[in-house]
Design a protein around this motif. Structure first.
Motif, mmCIF file in Angstrom:
data_model
loop_
_atom_site.group_PDB
_atom_site.id
_atom_site.type_symbol
_atom_site.label_atom_id
_atom_site.label_comp_id
_atom_site.label_asym_id
_atom_site.label_seq_id
_atom_site.Cartn_x
_atom_site.Cartn_y
_atom_site.Cartn_z
ATOM 1 N N MET A 76 -2.640 -12.779 20.823
ATOM 2 C CA MET A 76 -2.319 -11.970 21.575
ATOM 3 C C MET A 76 -1.857 -12.102 23.133
ATOM 4 O O MET A 76 -2.983 -10.953 23.929
ATOM 5 N N CYS A 77 -1.242 -12.296 24.065
ATOM 6 C CA CYS A 77 -1.390 -12.317 25.011
ATOM 7 C C CYS A 77 -0.638 -11.197 26.015
ATOM 8 O O CYS A 77 0.699 -11.770 26.088
ATOM 9 N N MET A 82 1.298 -5.302 21.076
ATOM 10 C CA MET A 82 1.242 -6.072 20.393
ATOM 11 C C MET A 82 0.787 -7.074 19.520
ATOM 12 O O MET A 82 1.137 -7.650 18.460
ATOM 13 N N ALA A 83 -0.864 -6.267 19.658
ATOM 14 C CA ALA A 83 -1.628 -7.018 19.522
ATOM 15 C C ALA A 83 -1.630 -6.269 17.885
ATOM 16 O O ALA A 83 -1.946 -7.178 16.938
ATOM 17 N N GLU A 84 -1.944 -5.441 18.250
ATOM 18 C CA GLU A 84 -1.328 -4.209 16.910
ATOM 19 C C GLU A 84 -0.363 -4.497 15.975
ATOM 20 O O GLU A 84 -1.041 -4.891 14.577
ATOM 21 N N THR A 85 0.540 -5.227 15.955
ATOM 22 C CA THR A 85 1.807 -5.589 15.705
ATOM 23 C C THR A 85 1.381 -6.661 15.023
ATOM 24 O O THR A 85 1.575 -6.876 13.876
ATOM 25 N N CYS A 86 0.799 -7.808 15.697
ATOM 26 C CA CYS A 86 -0.002 -8.745 15.135
ATOM 27 C C CYS A 86 -0.883 -8.666 13.728
ATOM 28 O O CYS A 86 -0.830 -9.236 12.580
ATOM 29 N N LYS A 87 -2.331 -7.335 14.287
ATOM 30 C CA LYS A 87 -2.619 -7.493 13.051
ATOM 31 C C LYS A 87 -2.241 -6.507 11.598
ATOM 32 O O LYS A 87 -2.483 -6.515 10.701
ATOM 33 N N VAL A 95 -6.819 -11.156 15.247
ATOM 34 C CA VAL A 95 -5.951 -11.345 15.824
ATOM 35 C C VAL A 95 -6.959 -10.618 17.627
ATOM 36 O O VAL A 95 -8.106 -9.912 17.453
ATOM 37 N N LEU A 96 -7.179 -11.294 18.710
ATOM 38 C CA LEU A 96 -7.570 -11.114 19.968
ATOM 39 C C LEU A 96 -7.155 -10.463 20.498
ATOM 40 O O LEU A 96 -5.420 -10.936 21.027
ATOM 41 N N CYS A 97 -7.387 -10.117 21.119
ATOM 42 C CA CYS A 97 -6.459 -8.960 22.566
ATOM 43 C C CYS A 97 -7.288 -9.760 24.158
ATOM 44 O O CYS A 97 -8.693 -8.766 23.554
ATOM 45 N N PRO A 98 -7.024 -9.940 25.545
ATOM 46 C CA PRO A 98 -7.702 -10.780 26.699
ATOM 47 C C PRO A 98 -8.197 -9.671 27.240
ATOM 48 O O PRO A 98 -9.516 -9.787 27.707
ATOM 49 N N VAL A 131 9.436 -0.681 19.553
ATOM 50 C CA VAL A 131 8.674 -1.809 18.923
ATOM 51 C C VAL A 131 7.137 -1.231 20.337
ATOM 52 O O VAL A 131 6.158 -1.372 19.230
ATOM 53 N N ASN A 132 7.494 -0.613 20.793
ATOM 54 C CA ASN A 132 6.495 -0.397 22.119
ATOM 55 C C ASN A 132 5.847 1.176 21.572
ATOM 56 O O ASN A 132 5.738 2.138 22.598
ATOM 57 N N THR A 133 4.916 1.075 20.350
ATOM 58 C CA THR A 133 4.385 2.110 20.438
ATOM 59 C C THR A 133 3.499 1.480 19.415
ATOM 60 O O THR A 133 2.682 0.679 18.725
ATOM 61 N N THR A 134 2.009 2.404 19.189
ATOM 62 C CA THR A 134 1.472 2.751 18.605
ATOM 63 C C THR A 134 1.358 1.990 16.802
ATOM 64 O O THR A 134 1.975 2.563 16.177
ATOM 65 N N ALA A 135 0.509 1.898 16.497
ATOM 66 C CA ALA A 135 0.598 1.387 14.885
ATOM 67 C C ALA A 135 0.252 2.851 14.442
ATOM 68 O O ALA A 135 1.423 3.001 13.549
ATOM 69 N N ALA A 136 0.507 3.525 14.842
ATOM 70 C CA ALA A 136 -0.230 5.232 14.256
ATOM 71 C C ALA A 136 0.956 5.981 14.266
ATOM 72 O O ALA A 136 1.354 6.662 13.487
#
Length: 331
Positions: A76-77, A82-87, A95-98, A131-136
């Motif tokens: 996820m670039c 966004m990477a959290e959402t993928c996971k 799931v990788l985040c650069p 969607v611009n929020t943390t998983a928590a």
């Protein structure tokens, strides 16, 4: 080597230089094929990253793509949430985040403990989170929305529903104005879209009177009042492609211009700067520093070493996936 790995962990990314003569784009595509990885990139990332990605899009499109991918690895670039959402959607995938430092000022403006306290103070309200929020935070949410589907999803609630909307105050205020709702709004904002000023748009419009003004709903109300079209990055792109107009003033993060210009040959675009400076209007862009933390070298190293990985605690994931799946079912 162990010392180097510890330094990488502390930095949040791998800064090892590529071997001399490495063509990063070629190597990234080779590694992606070798590891069965899909590369997703947001419209706000650098142009060269969009060019190497399998799929580019806004937050909604990236979530949809992650949900249906058959790849074993998701690169996820974009930014961390966004990477959290993928996971959250794909717990069985790597799931990788650069760069783990690629955060989001909007997500940072709403801590889970603060939202939980606010929920407890308004127990008769449902929570709609951007969607611009943390998983928590998503785990405390009834349904997630994006700028592209927020109105559509809010319209599914009964007219008398009591709603907490967060964390973007500008987006929530805009949705209130077009739906007639009176949602309780969290006082958060995007550091990029907050910097757009109506004065800059007025000056650009004076210079280019035929230009159509397009603005993202994360912008302030006075900016949106000057816009001919208000919409998500995907809406802005679609309008530019389909419109017979030839000139456009764009009030959103400037990374979108790479894809807009690729699809809109023969049209001219003027990015709105963060403020009016005499003689410089239209000559500089409003960019997200977090998105620009993504680089080809970081993507190459992340694929090569399969790190940094993004994980979400299972207890949080089980709750966070519910409002995301509800969003996807309504989109």
């Amino acid at each position: 080597m162990n010392k180097m790995k510890e330094e990488w962990k502390q930095k949040g990314f791998i800064d090892e230089p590529a071997p001399e003569g490495t063509d990063l784009k070629t190597e990234i595509r080779r590694l992606a094929a070798e590891k069965n990885a899909v590369i997703l990139a947001h419209y706000y990332t650098r142009g060269e990253i969009q060019e190497v990605a399998d799929f580019i899009g806004d937050s909604l499109a990236l979530a949809q793509q992650a949900a249906k991918t058959e790849a074993k690895v998701i690169m996820m670039c974009g930014v961390h949430f966004m990477a959290e959402t993928c996971k959250i959607l794909c717990p069985d995938k790597l799931v990788l985040c650069p760069d783990l430092n690629a955060g989001c000022s909007l997500a940072d403006s709403c801590r889970a403990e603060d939202l939980e306290k606010f929920k407890n103070e308004h127990p008769d309200h449902q929570v709609v989170s951007y969607v611009n929020t943390t998983a928590a935070v998503k785990a405390l949410t009834d349904v997630v929305v994006t700028s592209g589907n927020a109105k559509k999803i809010i319209d599914t609630f009964p007219e008398d529903a009591k709603i907490i909307f967060g964390p973007d105050y500008n987006l929530g205020s805009y949705i209130n104005s077009v739906t007639g709702r009176q949602m309780l709004l969290w006082q958060g904002g995007c550091h990029v879209h907050e910097r757009f000023s109506p004065e800059a748009i007025v000056e650009l419009k004076r210079q280019h009177p035929q230009a159509v003004v397009l603005a993202h709903p994360e912008c302030k109300g006075p900016v949106l009042a000057l816009a001919d079209v208000v919409g998500s990055t995907a809406v802005i792109l679609k309008h530019c492609v389909e419109s017979p107009d030839k000139e456009f003033i764009i009030a959103t993060e400037a990374g979108i211009l790479h894809e807009i210009e690729r699809q809109c040959q023969g049209k001219t675009f003027y990015p709105v700067p963060p403020e009016v400076s005499e003689g410089t209007v239209g000559c500089h862009c409003n960019e997200c520093d977090y998105m620009k933390m993504n680089t080809l070298l970081k993507i190459y190293n992340a694929l090569r070493y399969e790190w940094p990985q993004v994980d979400v605690p299972e207890a949080v994931r089980k709750e966070a996936v519910k409002p995301i799946e509800r969003m996807l079912s309504l989109s």
